[in-house]
Write a protein that holds these residues in place. Structure first.
Motif: not given
Length: 195
Positions: A9-28
């Motif tokens: 459950x914690x791994x699934x929650x983390x993946x959802x959060x990671x998909x919705x988050x914007x990258x801080x440095x998209x060029x990397x």
């Protein structure tokens, strides 16, 4: 302290959060899974060698000399020359004749200090330049004791009295007397001119 494993459950929650988050440095460029470093293997340390110990093995071979406070005579001899160098050399050799003399033999501190102040200030007012103050060498103590005591109370106090007010303004140089004028039991006091 060991880390606990994440639940599904914690791994699934983390993946959802990671998909919705914007990258801080998209060029990397983004890697899917960061590479983990292998666990380091412990290095075996050599076994400590047990050395034999003897009492006093770390003691230096030559004992250090004690640094005792120099005697008052040594201190005065090492003091810088304030007066004329030629006159100072003649005075140390006993060639200059003192114009006045004060003998403090047998006096106690409470009577010797006022007598010294009176004598030096009077001699300066009369225009004298070189006076002799006889203190005596002092008596040896009956019991030396654990604390070293300087020999001769007046012999040690007179140079101090000459270096503090009211005599400091009148005295230019203090030095042990030549053997012909009393040696270590007397002091030459060279006075300043009255202006």
């Amino acid at each position: 302290m060991t880390r606990r494993k994440l639940t599904s459950d914690e791994i699934e929650l983390w993946r959802k959060v990671a998909k919705q988050a914007e990258r801080l440095h998209p060029e990397i460029p983004q890697t899917v899974h960061p590479t983990t470093l292998p666990k380091p293997t412990p290095k075996k340390l050599p076994k400590p060698r047990i050395e034999t110990f003897e009492v006093g093995q770390n003691q230096p071979s030559k004992p250090s000399t004690n640094r005792l406070k120099p005697s008052i005579t040594e201190t005065l001899r090492a003091a810088p020359v304030q007066m004329d160098t030629k006159a100072f050399g003649r005075m140390k050799r006993g060639k200059l004749k003192p114009e006045g003399k004060l003998d403090l033999h047998g006096m106690r501190i409470d009577t010797a200090h006022p007598a010294l102040v009176r004598f030096v200030l009077t001699a300066q007012a009369q225009g004298k330049r070189l006076v002799l103050v006889i203190t005596g060498k002092g008596k040896d103590r009956d019991e030396p004791g654990p604390i070293p005591t300087p020999r001769g109370v007046l012999r040690n106090q007179v140079p101090h009295w000459l270096s503090i007010p009211p005599l400091a303004q009148a005295v230019m140089q203090v030095t042990p007397a030549h053997i012909s004028h009393g040696g270590d039991g007397a002091y030459y006091v060279y006075l300043r001119r009255v202006r």
